[in-house]
Design a protein around this motif. Sequence first.
Motif, short mmCIF file in Angstrom:
data_model
loop_
_atom_site.label_atom_id
_atom_site.label_comp_id
_atom_site.label_asym_id
_atom_site.label_seq_id
_atom_site.Cartn_x
_atom_site.Cartn_y
_atom_site.Cartn_z
N GLU A 144 -46.84 -12.61 -0.95
CA GLU A 144 -45.90 -12.35 -0.31
C GLU A 144 -45.84 -11.52 0.75
N GLN A 145 -45.75 -11.62 1.63
CA GLN A 145 -45.33 -10.75 2.84
C GLN A 145 -44.51 -11.47 3.89
N ARG A 146 -43.73 -9.86 4.20
CA ARG A 146 -42.29 -10.17 4.69
C ARG A 146 -42.53 -9.11 6.07
N THR A 147 -41.56 -8.96 6.57
CA THR A 147 -41.34 -8.67 7.74
C THR A 147 -39.39 -7.94 7.38
N VAL A 156 -40.49 -3.18 9.83
CA VAL A 156 -41.64 -2.78 8.64
C VAL A 156 -41.58 -3.56 8.11
N GLU A 157 -43.26 -4.35 7.80
CA GLU A 157 -43.87 -5.65 7.24
C GLU A 157 -44.34 -5.25 5.93
N MET A 158 -44.20 -5.70 5.11
CA MET A 158 -44.40 -5.57 3.29
C MET A 158 -45.19 -6.15 3.12
N ASN A 159 -46.30 -6.04 2.11
CA ASN A 159 -47.45 -6.65 1.86
C ASN A 159 -47.03 -6.64 0.58
N THR A 160 -48.15 -7.13 -0.57
CA THR A 160 -47.92 -8.08 -1.48
C THR A 160 -47.21 -7.48 -2.69
N ARG A 161 -46.54 -7.81 -3.66
CA ARG A 161 -46.34 -6.48 -4.00
C ARG A 161 -45.68 -5.52 -3.94
N THR A 162 -44.80 -5.22 -3.20
CA THR A 162 -44.20 -4.10 -2.20
C THR A 162 -43.14 -3.98 -2.54
N SER A 163 -42.60 -3.01 -3.09
CA SER A 163 -41.17 -2.39 -3.25
C SER A 163 -40.28 -1.18 -2.31
N LEU A 164 -39.41 -1.20 -2.10
CA LEU A 164 -39.29 -0.04 -1.23
C LEU A 164 -37.38 -0.23 -1.10
N ALA A 165 -37.46 1.37 -0.79
CA ALA A 165 -35.50 1.54 -0.67
C ALA A 165 -35.19 2.51 0.73
N LEU A 166 -34.14 1.82 1.42
CA LEU A 166 -33.65 2.84 2.24
C LEU A 166 -32.74 3.92 2.35
N ALA A 182 -46.23 -1.32 6.51
CA ALA A 182 -47.17 -0.93 8.10
C ALA A 182 -45.62 -1.04 8.71
N VAL A 183 -45.70 0.49 9.28
CA VAL A 183 -43.97 0.29 9.91
C VAL A 183 -44.30 0.98 11.35
N ASP A 184 -43.42 0.59 12.55
CA ASP A 184 -44.10 0.32 13.90
C ASP A 184 -42.86 1.29 14.84
N SER A 185 -42.76 2.55 14.79
CA SER A 185 -41.66 2.81 15.34
C SER A 185 -41.90 3.46 16.74
N TRP A 264 -55.52 -6.70 6.22
CA TRP A 264 -54.16 -7.50 5.07
C TRP A 264 -53.37 -8.00 5.72
N ARG A 265 -52.65 -7.11 7.03
CA ARG A 265 -51.84 -7.49 8.04
C ARG A 265 -52.52 -9.36 9.06
N ASP A 266 -53.65 -8.94 8.98
CA ASP A 266 -54.16 -10.41 9.56
C ASP A 266 -54.68 -11.93 8.73
N GLY A 267 -54.28 -11.57 7.69
CA GLY A 267 -54.60 -12.25 6.95
C GLY A 267 -56.04 -11.87 5.67
N TYR A 268 -56.87 -10.90 5.85
CA TYR A 268 -57.96 -10.73 5.24
C TYR A 268 -57.65 -9.71 4.03
N LEU A 269 -58.73 -9.65 3.13
CA LEU A 269 -58.90 -8.69 2.38
C LEU A 269 -60.35 -8.10 2.96
N ARG A 270 -60.76 -6.79 3.68
CA ARG A 270 -62.12 -6.55 4.25
C ARG A 270 -62.91 -5.06 3.16
N PHE A 271 -64.39 -5.03 2.53
CA PHE A 271 -65.06 -4.48 1.53
C PHE A 271 -66.00 -3.92 1.83
N ALA A 272 -66.25 -2.43 2.12
CA ALA A 272 -67.68 -2.18 2.62
C ALA A 272 -68.25 -1.21 1.83
N GLU A 273 -69.23 -2.07 0.53
CA GLU A 273 -69.86 -1.42 -0.51
C GLU A 273 -68.91 -0.68 -1.22
#
Length: 338
Positions: A144-147, A156-166, A182-185, A264-273
């Motif tokens: 799940e992802q949510r803003t 704040v955009e939250m990625n999978t399995r994320t928990s936060l408190a104000l 991901a935080v946009d201020s 991840w915000r674009d819907g991908y996982l990227r790995f390099a070596e």
Amino acid sequence: MSLRPDVTLPPKRRLDALERQAMTWVRRMASGEMTHADGEALREWARRDPSHAKALTNARRQWQHLTQAAHQRASAAVVCPAPARPPAPQRKAERGFDPRRRWWLAGTAGAFATAAGVAAIGGPLGLFQGTAALRADYRTGTGEQRTVALAGNVSVEMNTRTSLALRAGGTPGIDLLGGEAAVDSTRTAAPFEIVAGAGRTIAHRARVEVRNVAQKVCVTCIDGVAEVAHTAGRVQLRARQQLVYDEHALQSLVNVGDGEMPAWRDGYLRFAEVPLGDVIDEINRYRPGKVVLMNGKLSARPVTGRFAIRSLDVALGQIEHSLQLSAHTLPGGIVLLG
């Protein structure tokens, strides 16, 4: 040969009503799909009576015992070979049916289903982060992802399995209890703090991504200026710079290119070596069930690729093919890769 290791478990007894309630919460959390409403209900239940919090702690302890026993059982099932096949004429006469072999496969599948299900408790977000997890004001489940729009034009955009408190009082901000945000201020003049692990990130009209997984925190400045304050020092980050820290130390500041930025915000996982073991751990954060790497020697093999989060089973197939591995799928989304 017995497939059961020498494991001693506590004697069974009937659980009382409170213990059953605590176990119900444990099972719900084990699914990795707790909603925000579920989290609120759990916090309220734990705060209602000290005995509730104690029952939840005891449930955690019981699951930890089960984790150890399940992993021992799974390991024993792997090292024991399947019964030898009978000679060809006998197989033809029996039409391919061997009840001993069927029993062994069922036992192995059951052992891994148990081990994977219980091991999910200690995953990146885990079921138990002490009392911190109960403080979460927002959380996401597996995949799940949510803003979340916060006061002061901060999102704040939250990625999978994320928990936060104000955070209450002082500088506006959040506590990133686990996962990735991901935080946009950029639309506010006031600084915004993201507390994660042993440090805090102060964003000044900036876009930053903070990842708090496996007791390591990674801060990436996307745009603007941010500072990381830690007991080991204070570091300023500008656009396209990244910093990793743990409880004790700060690593060196590094510049990151387009191909190294979080995707991840674009819907991908990227790995390099990236070592296969780390890739599997990351895939398990997004995917229901559990991918189990059968041979620990394979965990260091490097993986390079860009995989769609919505098609992680396809990604597993690509990894299986490129590294010449074999995969066995079991019920419950469990994949044995070796």
